[in-house]
Design an enzyme around this catalytic site. Structure first.
Site, short mmCIF file in Angstrom:
data_model
loop_
_atom_site.label_atom_id
_atom_site.label_comp_id
_atom_site.label_asym_id
_atom_site.label_seq_id
_atom_site.Cartn_x
_atom_site.Cartn_y
_atom_site.Cartn_z
N GLU A 113 0.81 -1.23 0.00
CA GLU A 113 0.00 0.00 0.00
C GLU A 113 0.85 1.28 0.00
O GLU A 113 0.82 2.07 0.94
CB GLU A 113 -0.99 -0.03 1.17
CG GLU A 113 -2.01 -1.14 1.02
CD GLU A 113 -3.17 -1.08 2.02
OE1 GLU A 113 -3.01 -0.49 3.09
OE2 GLU A 113 -4.23 -1.64 1.70
N GLU A 128 -6.64 -8.38 -0.73
CA GLU A 128 -7.03 -8.39 0.68
C GLU A 128 -8.51 -8.05 0.81
O GLU A 128 -9.03 -7.20 0.09
CB GLU A 128 -6.29 -7.30 1.47
CG GLU A 128 -4.82 -7.51 1.68
CD GLU A 128 -4.21 -6.36 2.50
OE1 GLU A 128 -4.94 -5.70 3.26
OE2 GLU A 128 -3.00 -6.13 2.36
#
Ligand code: GLA
Ligand code: ZN
Length: 681
Positions: free
Chosen positions: A149, A313
């Site tokens: 991220e 995810e």
């Protein structure tokens, strides 16, 4: 595509280094029971792998890798470079980020590195090299997952970034005179005579915190937008720094990094060119409509022009970072998983395998809860899903969605709109995109979310809500699209500025003026409690009402060839156009001069879809989502019933096999509450 991506991958982030070795065998046992076939590791284990600059310790990871290999579980190998070890931050303090307030950070958290720091680049490159050398020949290595991220918390505003920014600007503009011109630096005496005079736009310089309601304001748009471009590029360079190393060793293993859907700081369209498989982390919360994750899936699929993506995810149950972390209700996790596949995902992966014991994520759900077994509501749901995905095999893998509608989305446009002081601080780009997206979504009409630079020729309808910043090439590609028969729909505050946020002079909406056959004389902003009316002049059968409400912004429009389909119903511009249509070549360019109520959008979209013979597969119903993925001569129709009641659906002529239970169905079928049908024909 990639040879090893031949099934739907099911599993998630595995952090065995947070647990005693004695748990690992049990992990594998539970993974097998769940039909887990892939895990991602070691995402945050840099400190564990590298205790000091000279020393690497892969022994524990080797053991885990071996265990996974022996149990035929695939590995998505992550470089652990999102969290540098504490010793590294101490040794190279320049590596730490300086935030927008100008505060140099100390070690802590994660993703707290300066993306332009040379020691970070060197050391992240080195550990990547070690890992690539070590694990390149693993037969169960299916993908590389770089860092984690990027850009999640903040950009960096340190002196080192300032130096790199100046170089970046030099490369972009060549001379300081050109930079002054592009930034309109005569404004407030901003003229620069030397590159060294340029500072980064932080709270110490050009940015005024929260001056635009919840948003920061900048005194200097040209610079602020370029800083976002530069930061997005800086993180991209970190990513590419690792990719280069990996490609030397494993040129054929796909590389990804986990995106965050609509994450403002990073220009994902720009990054997509450098990524083999897009992957992303989807965390829709209970109080959001399902159209929100749907739109983000479509965006992720759009980044690489329709290529299937990985759901890297999601949470099996509640998260930990909301004010109230509600449980996912029974059936919801499974529905959201199929929603991802319905929109183009080829994996269902979770954060994370085992619920952590301590620190901030201990109350974030995982596959294996603190109780340590799967005999739970969520565990049973996960077990069922694992079995089903295994049953699907490779049927849907690699299949694509053929959309006749595209919606344009652009990061620099987003930055520019929301840095803009005026006309209305409540104008948020995603709100507008979502509004238009939902109109199609509710009609079960598939939308590709594309960049304005992408090829438009395969589409019948292209929607560009608030496309404020328009490149010359975009303007001409849209014109070509309309000339050859397409319908282009755009809105207020579109076609206004060039890539540096300089207004295109000679009348709004500069870039689209000719195409739309109108010019906008004034732009009115409405106070939050004010509305106006869209009064229909043209009687389209799909437009159910004579008058619709509108808000936010109203343009005062003069037509120059466009036909007025509706007018405003109030104020001094009562009677002036609020909706126009311009015939251009064989197609039409439609302008919506305000923010309409949802019904208006839906009715108008219905009208244009009908004109282009774009139909939904079944009659649209509330709370029902329908998509189709296609591979070779097979079509997979996904029908998801989010309602709390069963629904009945009339299928078009033909026989369909429900892939989830093998039943052959046709005609009128019943779909239970919170159930999905995947129909092959
Ligand atoms: C992100 C991160 C994960 C985890 C989850 C929690 O997606 O990548 O490491 O922190 O959020 O929701
Ligand atoms: Zn920095």
């Amino acid at each position: 595509m990639f040879e090893r991506l031949s099934k739907i991958f099911y599993g998630g982030d595995y952090n065995p280094d947070q647990w005693d070795e004695s748990v690992w065998e049990e992990d594998i046992k539970l993974m097998k029971a769940l039909r887990v076939n892939a895990v991602t590791l070691p995402v945050f284990s840099w400190a564990r792998i590298q205790p000091s600059e000279e020393k690497y310790d892969f022994s524990w990871l080797d053991k885990v890798v071996d265990l996974l290999g022996r149990n035929s579980i695939s590995i998505i190998m992550a470089t652990p470079t999102a969290a540098q070890p504490a010793w590294m931050s101490k040794k190279y303090p320049e590596m730490l980020i300086t935030d927008i307030q100008g505060r140099k950070h100390k070690h802590g958290r994660r993703v707290n590195f300066c993306p332009n720091n040379t020691d970070y680049r060197r050391l992240s490159g080195l550990i990547t090299e070690k890992m690539a050398q070590r694990y390149k020949d693993l037969p169960n290595l299916i993908m590389w997952h770089i860092c984690n991220e990027y850009g999640i918390y903040s950009y960096c505003y340190c002196e080192n970034c300032a130096r790199a920014f100046r170089i970046w600007l030099k490369n972009r503009y060549g001379s300081i005179e050109e930079l002054n011109r592009r930034w309109n630096a005569n404004f407030w005496g901003h003229t620069y005579y030397n590159w060294e005079e340029i500072e980064v736009p932080s709270y110490l310089t050009e940015i005024m915190p929260s001056w635009l309601g919840k948003k920061d304001m900048t005194a200097f748009q040209g610079m602020a937008i370029d800083y976002n471009r530069f930061m997005s590029d800086s993180y991209l360079d970190c990513f590419l720094n690792e990719v280069r190393v990996i490609k030397k060793h494993t040129p054929d293993i796909p590389v990804t990094t986990n995106f965050m859907g609509s994450h403002k700081p990073i220009d994902y369209f720009d990054w997509a060119k450098h990524i083999d498989v897009i992957s992303w982390d989807n965390y829709p919360t209970n109080n959001l409509p399902v159209s929100k994750p749907a739109m983000r899936h479509d965006l992720m699929r759009g980044l690489k022009k329709g290529q299937p993506f990985f759901l890297m995810e999601q949470a099996s149950n509640q998260v930990n970072w909301e004010p109230q972390n509600a449980l996912k209700r029974p059936g919801v996790m499974r529905m959201l998983s199929y929603q991802a596949i319905a929109h183009g995902a080829d994996s269902i992966l979770f954060f994370q395998w085992r619920q952590t014991r301590g620190a901030c994520e201990k109350y974030h759900s995982a596959i294996v809860p603190h109780a340590g077994h799967l005999n739970t509501r969520t565990g049973r749901e996960l077990t069922k899903l694992g079995k089903e995905l295994e049953g699907l095999g490779k049927k849907t893998v690699g299949s694509r969605i053929n959309s006749k509608v595209a919606m344009m989305m652009d990061w620099p446009n987003w930055w520019a709109i929301e840095f803009s002081a005026g006309p209305n601080e409540d104008l948020l780009y995603l709100d507008q995109l979502e509004k238009y997206y939902r109109a199609f979504y509710d009609l079960n009409i598939s939308v590709d979310i594309i960049n304005p630079s992408y090829d438009l020729s395969g589409y019948d309808i292209v929607v560009a809500p608030v496309l404020y910043m328009v490149m010359k090439e975009t303007a001409s590609s849209v014109e070509k699209f309309v000339e050859s028969g397409g319908i282009f729909i755009t809105t207020f505050f579109s076609g206004m500025v060039d890539e540096n946020d300089l207004v295109i002079l000679g009348g709004y909406p500069g870039a689209f003026r000719k195409l739309l056959g109108l010019w906008v004389e004034e732009i009115d902003a409405l106070y939050p409690d004010m509305t106006n009316k869209i009064v229909m002049k043209e009687k389209f059968p799909e437009m159910a009402k004579k008058e619709y409400e509108c808000r936010l912004i109203c343009d005062v429009v003069n037509t120059e060839g466009a036909k007025t389909l509706a007018v405003f119903g109030k104020d001094y511009y009562n009677g002036s156009p609020s909706l126009t249509e311009n015939e251009f070549g064989k197609g039409k360019a439609v302008y919506i001069a305000t923010e309409p109520e949802d019904d208006f959008m839906k009715d108008l979209i219905k009208h244009y879809c009908k004109e282009k013979a774009i139909h939904s597969f079944i009659r649209p119903q509330k709370g029902v989502e329908v998509t189709q993925r296609v591979k070779d001569d097979r079509t997979f129709t996904f029908i998801l019933n989010y309602n709390s009641e069963e629904i009945s659906v009339a299928l078009p002529e033909g026989k369909y096999t429900n892939l989830l239970n093998g039943a052959v169905v046709s005609g009128e079928i019943t779909i239970p509450s919170k159930e999905v049908f995947i129909l092959e024909n």
